[in-house]
Design a protein around this motif. Sequence first.
Motif, PDB file in Angstrom:
ATOM      1  N   ARG A  73      -6.758  -3.161  -0.644  1.00  0.00           N
ATOM      2  CA  ARG A  73      -7.137  -3.674  -2.024  1.00  0.00           C
ATOM      3  C   ARG A  73      -5.876  -3.699  -3.012  1.00  0.00           C
ATOM      4  NH1 ARG A  73     -12.659  -3.030  -1.991  1.00  0.00           N
ATOM      5  NH2 ARG A  73     -12.690  -3.223  -4.433  1.00  0.00           N
ATOM      6  N   ARG A  74      -4.884  -2.961  -2.563  1.00  0.00           N
ATOM      7  CA  ARG A  74      -3.695  -3.210  -3.452  1.00  0.00           C
ATOM      8  C   ARG A  74      -2.533  -3.825  -2.679  1.00  0.00           C
ATOM      9  NH1 ARG A  74      -6.497  -3.254  -6.541  1.00  0.00           N
ATOM     10  NH2 ARG A  74      -7.260  -1.864  -8.131  1.00  0.00           N
ATOM     11  N   SER A  75      -1.480  -4.069  -3.428  1.00  0.00           N
ATOM     12  CA  SER A  75      -0.196  -4.964  -2.630  1.00  0.00           C
ATOM     13  C   SER A  75       0.928  -3.933  -3.170  1.00  0.00           C
ATOM     14  CB  SER A  75      -0.117  -6.348  -2.958  1.00  0.00           C
ATOM     15  OG  SER A  75      -0.043  -6.625  -4.232  1.00  0.00           O
ATOM     16  N   GLY A  76       1.892  -4.454  -2.315  1.00  0.00           N
ATOM     17  CA  GLY A  76       3.183  -3.830  -2.951  1.00  0.00           C
ATOM     18  C   GLY A  76       3.402  -2.400  -2.858  1.00  0.00           C
ATOM     19  N   ILE A  77       3.992  -1.832  -3.689  1.00  0.00           N
ATOM     20  CA  ILE A  77       4.254  -0.375  -3.593  1.00  0.00           C
ATOM     21  C   ILE A  77       2.963   0.441  -3.534  1.00  0.00           C
ATOM     22  CG2 ILE A  77       4.361   0.194  -6.156  1.00  0.00           C
ATOM     23  CD1 ILE A  77       6.755   1.755  -3.700  1.00  0.00           C
ATOM     24  N   TYR A  78       1.926   0.008  -4.272  1.00  0.00           N
ATOM     25  CA  TYR A  78       0.568   0.737  -4.337  1.00  0.00           C
ATOM     26  C   TYR A  78      -0.089   0.794  -2.849  1.00  0.00           C
ATOM     27  CZ  TYR A  78       1.572   0.215  -9.096  1.00  0.00           C
ATOM     28  OH  TYR A  78       2.047   0.172 -10.473  1.00  0.00           O
ATOM     29  N   PHE A  79       0.218  -0.185  -2.160  1.00  0.00           N
ATOM     30  CA  PHE A  79      -0.299  -0.310  -0.803  1.00  0.00           C
ATOM     31  C   PHE A  79       0.486   0.792   0.072  1.00  0.00           C
ATOM     32  CE2 PHE A  79       0.648  -2.179   3.558  1.00  0.00           C
ATOM     33  CZ  PHE A  79      -0.696  -2.021   3.847  1.00  0.00           C
ATOM     34  N   SER A  80       1.650   0.655   0.033  1.00  0.00           N
ATOM     35  CA  SER A  80       2.633   1.685   0.528  1.00  0.00           C
ATOM     36  C   SER A  80       2.112   3.190   0.372  1.00  0.00           C
ATOM     37  CB  SER A  80       3.931   1.406   0.166  1.00  0.00           C
ATOM     38  OG  SER A  80       4.534   0.405   0.602  1.00  0.00           O
ATOM     39  N   ILE A  81       1.882   3.362  -1.004  1.00  0.00           N
ATOM     40  CA  ILE A  81       1.422   4.562  -1.210  1.00  0.00           C
ATOM     41  C   ILE A  81       0.112   5.116  -0.678  1.00  0.00           C
ATOM     42  CG2 ILE A  81       0.872   6.275  -3.167  1.00  0.00           C
ATOM     43  CD1 ILE A  81       3.813   5.859  -3.111  1.00  0.00           C
ATOM     44  N   LEU A  82      -0.779   3.892  -0.664  1.00  0.00           N
ATOM     45  CA  LEU A  82      -2.102   4.407  -0.304  1.00  0.00           C
ATOM     46  C   LEU A  82      -1.882   4.793   1.191  1.00  0.00           C
ATOM     47  CD1 LEU A  82      -4.285   1.810  -2.091  1.00  0.00           C
ATOM     48  CD2 LEU A  82      -4.832   4.183  -1.968  1.00  0.00           C
ATOM     49  N   THR A  83      -1.331   3.959   2.141  1.00  0.00           N
ATOM     50  CA  THR A  83      -1.088   4.076   3.374  1.00  0.00           C
ATOM     51  C   THR A  83      -0.480   5.448   3.973  1.00  0.00           C
ATOM     52  OG1 THR A  83       1.079   2.896   3.650  1.00  0.00           O
ATOM     53  CG2 THR A  83      -0.997   1.771   4.350  1.00  0.00           C
ATOM     54  N   LEU A  84       0.462   5.770   2.844  1.00  0.00           N
ATOM     55  CA  LEU A  84       1.189   7.075   3.237  1.00  0.00           C
ATOM     56  C   LEU A  84       0.104   8.128   3.108  1.00  0.00           C
ATOM     57  CD1 LEU A  84       3.770   8.923   3.197  1.00  0.00           C
ATOM     58  CD2 LEU A  84       4.060   8.669   0.831  1.00  0.00           C
TER      59      LEU A  84
END
Lengths: 406, 254
Positions: free
Chosen positions: A120-131
């Motif tokens: 649902r998010r891209s960029g750094i927010y996507f990375s943080i969510l997966t983390l």
Amino acid sequence: MLKLNKRDTLLFVIVTAMVLLAPFLLNPFPQGSSMAQMFNAGYPDLMQRFVIFGILVIGFNILFGLTGYLSFGHAAFLGIGSYAAVWMFKLLSMNIIPALILSMIIAGIFSLAIGYVSLRRSGIYFSILTLAFAQMSYNLAYSVLGNPSSSYNLTNGETGLQLALDDPRILDGAAAANGALPVTKLFGLAMRDSYNLNVGGWLFTFNVGYYVAGILMLISFYVSIRIFRSPFGMMLRAVKSNQQRMNYTGLNTKPYTLAAFVISGMYAGLAGGLLSSMDPLAGAERMHWTASGEIVIMAILGGVGTLIGPIVGAGFNEYFKNILSKINDGVLHQWLSFLPDGLENFIVGILHYFVGKGWHLTLGLLFMLVIIFLPGGLVEGGQRLAKMFKSKKTDDESDSNNTPAE
Amino acid sequence: MGILEVKNVGKRFGGLQALGDVNLSVAENSVHAIIGPNGAGKSTLLNCLVGKLIPDTGSVMFDGQSVLGRKPFKINQMGISRVFQTPEIFGELSVLENMLIPCFAKRDGAFHLSAFKNMLDDKEIIDRAQHMLEEMKMADKHSMNAASLSRGDKRRLEIGMCLSQEPRLLLLDEPTAGMARADTNNTIDLLKQISDERDITIAIIEHDMHVVFSLAERITVLAQGTPLVEDTPDNIKGHPKVREAYLGETQDAA
């Protein structure tokens, strides 16, 4: 051949040859020599890691390399695949095929759920969510779902999930009759079996597990080439390039990114299942965020978005991790014994921090050098070298053409 | 009744009334220009048409169907293609691949999982894309990286990509902004040719009066979020209200 174009076929043939001949290529020094102890990498455990991490990073590259979505939680799928495989060994059979299939399915289901939310998010927010999801998985595996005294002990916590003699193993429970733990196998072939070939001073080891994993890596590699060259692969590159234009071209980016996420999650699940197939023990540390970081590092080291990069990156990382951690002060003294004592001690004192337990430091420095000077990874280094040789060659040719004129 | 009917559309951003009460009807197969000074709400109106913004009030009907609440990709599939102020193309991909993507989208829809087909085996799509490149006079540049094209070529490519989807309505947001005179004239010729040769409606937002008066059959003048007047170019040129609000200086300069 195999519906690949000429260049891809050549690449695939080279990789196939390297995988099949790895026991020779990785053992350039005769057995017992000090060089062999240090630099030979042709033993089963390490060779298995080369190809298994190759699979993992090939899959990661389909997500990160094509769509540009940087997942910082891919180790979760590796761990989930490992647990799924061990459960299959415990419950059903020591044959690795059902284990690998379940690893991929379970990892696929988890990546579908995690990807659906994270994308649902891209960029750094996507990375943080997966983390965040990966660390949640890690903590669930490490403590919540791994309490040996509870009735839903899925992961066996700190100790790690392992085989036991009293496991049901519905299909081949009798195999453990002699009181020893059964071994993982592909029908009749045990993964840990090896054939040793002695030639002169050299010892080459052909391990069943390595070749099984190696062939699966070749299949994974082939699939990834096909994906790169397909309309689907082009759409994924378009996602990385310009999502706005995609949306205004009647394309829905969400299912494309989700499909890429699930495919790469299943690759990670397969890699996890293979790790358990080589050694049926799954621990939560495989899902730790540092493991996820290592996947990113391997991908970037090799060359993001290139076909061969993931394999190069995984091999480079595993190889240097291995030899750097083997070098200790004793070895350093031996190497530098030609220096005067004071100087020798001084240099060894400095190098001490870069080898053995300090291998992270050296690998980190190597990583920085690659990022700064070869932003396209080691593959870019190779391409630059090839270009240099080519231009030199053409220079030579033009020189020789000029000579008669003079 | 026009192919695009905008009725009583209003949009407010906080304290700013960007669009007041916009009524607009674009006739099928015409070229309709929307002009207005900076801040008149032209871009806001366009964004309301393609699904980027949802207006607070009013309705937007395309060919008898409401577009409100639909996502941009759905609106595109209804037959509306948009050309952006700065060309939005796939910079890292080759020119041919840029053209292939809308062709695939047109045939296969919003999502199609074809991970095992070789892209270059799909003769139907390749032919279509190459045909379109020829029409845009870009066939010789097919293997170039789209990012390395000139501004004018990027615009051509983007228009070609939109046309390859055979849209019924082409929306252009200041298509000649930042272009040299020669590129601007090329773009005007291209758009003229498109509107002559195809069954297509073109709605264009533009600052450049030269472009507007060369192309448009009807012009709507927008000022402070409301349409001031709508008429043919000749009448607009002489319209006192328009001259007062907007055009006076341009004509003096000419």
